[in-house]
Design a protein around this motif. Structure first.
Motif, PDB file in Angstrom:
ATOM      1  N   ALA A  13       0.834  -1.187   0.000  1.00 63.09           N
ATOM      2  CA  ALA A  13       0.000   0.000   0.000  1.00 63.09           C
ATOM      3  C   ALA A  13       0.871   1.241   0.000  1.00 63.09           C
ATOM      4  N   LEU A  14       0.312   2.304  -0.547  1.00 62.56           N
ATOM      5  CA  LEU A  14       0.991   3.581  -0.637  1.00 62.56           C
ATOM      6  C   LEU A  14      -0.001   4.642  -0.188  1.00 62.56           C
ATOM      7  N   LEU A  15       0.418   5.543   0.689  1.00 58.24           N
ATOM      8  CA  LEU A  15      -0.440   6.612   1.168  1.00 58.24           C
ATOM      9  C   LEU A  15       0.012   7.927   0.547  1.00 58.24           C
ATOM     10  N   VAL A  16      -0.920   8.626  -0.099  1.00 57.11           N
ATOM     11  CA  VAL A  16      -0.664   9.961  -0.613  1.00 57.11           C
ATOM     12  C   VAL A  16      -1.278  10.923   0.401  1.00 57.11           C
ATOM     13  N   ALA A  17      -0.421  11.617   1.136  1.00 53.34           N
ATOM     14  CA  ALA A  17      -0.875  12.525   2.187  1.00 53.34           C
ATOM     15  C   ALA A  17      -0.587  13.960   1.776  1.00 53.34           C
ATOM     16  N   GLY A  18      -1.188  14.896   2.466  1.00 49.60           N
ATOM     17  CA  GLY A  18      -0.978  16.297   2.130  1.00 49.60           C
ATOM     18  C   GLY A  18      -0.925  17.180   3.352  1.00 49.60           C
ATOM     19  N   THR A  19      -0.459  18.383   3.130  1.00 51.96           N
ATOM     20  CA  THR A  19      -0.367  19.344   4.219  1.00 51.96           C
ATOM     21  C   THR A  19      -1.598  20.228   4.317  1.00 51.96           C
ATOM     22  N   THR A  20      -2.516  20.077   3.388  1.00 52.43           N
ATOM     23  CA  THR A  20      -3.789  20.801   3.444  1.00 52.43           C
ATOM     24  C   THR A  20      -4.878  19.912   2.854  1.00 52.43           C
ATOM     25  N   SER A  21      -6.115  20.318   3.054  1.00 55.48           N
ATOM     26  CA  SER A  21      -7.230  19.578   2.472  1.00 55.48           C
ATOM     27  C   SER A  21      -7.323  19.777   0.969  1.00 55.48           C
ATOM     28  N   ASP A  22      -6.633  20.743   0.425  1.00 55.72           N
ATOM     29  CA  ASP A  22      -6.736  21.062  -0.987  1.00 55.72           C
ATOM     30  C   ASP A  22      -5.377  20.970  -1.675  1.00 55.72           C
ATOM     31  N   ALA A  23      -4.592  19.944  -1.309  1.00 54.69           N
ATOM     32  CA  ALA A  23      -3.228  19.818  -1.849  1.00 54.69           C
ATOM     33  C   ALA A  23      -3.177  19.044  -3.163  1.00 54.69           C
ATOM     34  N   GLY A  24      -4.266  18.403  -3.556  1.00 53.03           N
ATOM     35  CA  GLY A  24      -4.284  17.644  -4.801  1.00 53.03           C
ATOM     36  C   GLY A  24      -4.107  16.149  -4.616  1.00 53.03           C
ATOM     37  N   LYS A  25      -4.327  15.652  -3.401  1.00 53.75           N
ATOM     38  CA  LYS A  25      -4.133  14.233  -3.096  1.00 53.75           C
ATOM     39  C   LYS A  25      -4.998  13.331  -3.979  1.00 53.75           C
ATOM     40  N   SER A  26      -6.246  13.680  -4.118  1.00 53.32           N
ATOM     41  CA  SER A  26      -7.170  12.814  -4.868  1.00 53.32           C
ATOM     42  C   SER A  26      -6.753  12.659  -6.326  1.00 53.32           C
ATOM     43  N   MET A  27      -6.278  13.741  -6.932  1.00 55.37           N
ATOM     44  CA  MET A  27      -5.828  13.666  -8.323  1.00 55.37           C
ATOM     45  C   MET A  27      -4.538  12.861  -8.442  1.00 55.37           C
ATOM     46  N   VAL A  28      -3.634  13.006  -7.482  1.00 55.05           N
ATOM     47  CA  VAL A  28      -2.392  12.220  -7.499  1.00 55.05           C
ATOM     48  C   VAL A  28      -2.729  10.737  -7.370  1.00 55.05           C
ATOM     49  N   VAL A  29      -3.655  10.395  -6.475  1.00 53.44           N
ATOM     50  CA  VAL A  29      -4.069   8.997  -6.323  1.00 53.44           C
ATOM     51  C   VAL A  29      -4.651   8.470  -7.628  1.00 53.44           C
ATOM     52  N   ALA A  30      -5.525   9.240  -8.268  1.00 52.74           N
ATOM     53  CA  ALA A  30      -6.120   8.810  -9.545  1.00 52.74           C
ATOM     54  C   ALA A  30      -5.027   8.602 -10.591  1.00 52.74           C
ATOM     55  N   GLY A  31      -4.088   9.530 -10.658  1.00 50.46           N
ATOM     56  CA  GLY A  31      -2.992   9.400 -11.618  1.00 50.46           C
ATOM     57  C   GLY A  31      -2.139   8.169 -11.362  1.00 50.46           C
ATOM     58  N   LEU A  32      -1.845   7.899 -10.104  1.00 48.80           N
ATOM     59  CA  LEU A  32      -1.069   6.701  -9.760  1.00 48.80           C
ATOM     60  C   LEU A  32      -1.839   5.428 -10.099  1.00 48.80           C
ATOM     61  N   CYS A  33      -3.139   5.429  -9.817  1.00 46.39           N
ATOM     62  CA  CYS A  33      -3.962   4.259 -10.162  1.00 46.39           C
ATOM     63  C   CYS A  33      -3.918   3.997 -11.670  1.00 46.39           C
ATOM     64  N   ARG A  34      -4.093   5.048 -12.465  1.00 44.11           N
ATOM     65  CA  ARG A  34      -4.076   4.906 -13.925  1.00 44.11           C
ATOM     66  C   ARG A  34      -2.706   4.425 -14.401  1.00 44.11           C
ATOM     67  N   LEU A  35      -1.632   5.008 -13.876  1.00 45.71           N
ATOM     68  CA  LEU A  35      -0.274   4.622 -14.248  1.00 45.71           C
ATOM     69  C   LEU A  35      -0.011   3.141 -13.943  1.00 45.71           C
ATOM     70  N   LEU A  36      -0.390   2.707 -12.757  1.00 43.92           N
ATOM     71  CA  LEU A  36      -0.142   1.323 -12.357  1.00 43.92           C
ATOM     72  C   LEU A  36      -0.965   0.340 -13.186  1.00 43.92           C
ATOM     73  N   VAL A  37      -2.207   0.692 -13.473  1.00 42.37           N
ATOM     74  CA  VAL A  37      -3.055  -0.177 -14.310  1.00 42.37           C
ATOM     75  C   VAL A  37      -2.440  -0.323 -15.696  1.00 42.37           C
ATOM     76  N   ARG A  38      -1.942   0.764 -16.242  1.00 44.53           N
ATOM     77  CA  ARG A  38      -1.317   0.708 -17.567  1.00 44.53           C
ATOM     78  C   ARG A  38      -0.057  -0.154 -17.577  1.00 44.53           C
ATOM     79  N   LYS A  39       0.552  -0.326 -16.424  1.00 43.28           N
ATOM     80  CA  LYS A  39       1.735  -1.188 -16.305  1.00 43.28           C
ATOM     81  C   LYS A  39       1.354  -2.633 -15.973  1.00 43.28           C
TER      82      LYS A  39
END
Length: 187
Positions: A4-30
């Protein structure tokens, strides 16, 4: 790659959800079997899941990025704010009642068990589970007794952490990370 990998942030609006989506897409493509996970979300923007429940809309988007149908397992605890002091509590996609902010801590043990169960299940089924931060941020200094269920989940799962930092936060607080291997990383 596994675990498991945790994408954490220093604010509620740091972009965590988009980074998670991008990582999910990248890993699926691999060719890696990946699932998104957000232990606890606070949002009135929810999506209907294939099992008839509801999860945060961001987790439904992350599931789509991973090539999966949205499922309550990806967001087992959802708080839907009703006022400044109350929220509707949704557990495993089903409404469990209203909860006041002052009383939320009384639910902590039960919710932590639900979250740990879902995360463990996902980790056994997928090669990688990409966890989407916490409600709020990872750098809040709270007494351990009041730590949110998301923090407890990360500690219990012993996941690697990616910290998403906005420029204003680095300038204000600085950053010091400790990797799972114990190496210090600083800015």
């Amino acid at each position: 790659m596994s675990g498991a990998l945790l994408v954490a942030g220093t604010t509620s609006d740091a972009g965590k959800s988009m980074v998670v989506a991008g990582l999910c897409r990248l890993l699926v493509r691999k060719g890696i079997r990946v699932a998104p996970f957000k232990a606890q979300n606070m949002s009135n923007n929810s999506a209907v899941t294939v099992d008839g429940g509801e999860i945060g809309r961001a987790q439904a988007m992350q599931a789509a990025a991973a090539g999966l149908a949205p499922h309550t397992r990806f967001n087992p605890v959802l708080l839907k704010p009703g006022s400044d002091r109350t929220s509707q509590l949704v557990v495993r996609g089903r409404v469990a009642g209203q909860v006041r902010a002052a009383d939320y801590i009384t639910h902590r043990e039960h919710l932590a068990a639900v979250i740990a169960d879902e995360l463990s299940s996902l980790r056994s089924e997928f090669d990688v589970v990409v966890c989407d931060g916490f409600v709020g941020n990872i750098v809040l200094i709270w007494p351990l007794a009041h730590v949110g269920v998301g923090v407890a989940t990360a500690l219990a799962a012993w996941v690697n952490v990616i910290l998403e930092i906005t420029g204003r936060d680095v300038d204000r607080v600085g950053v010091r990370l400790h990797s799972v291997a114990g190496d210090d990383v600083q800015r």
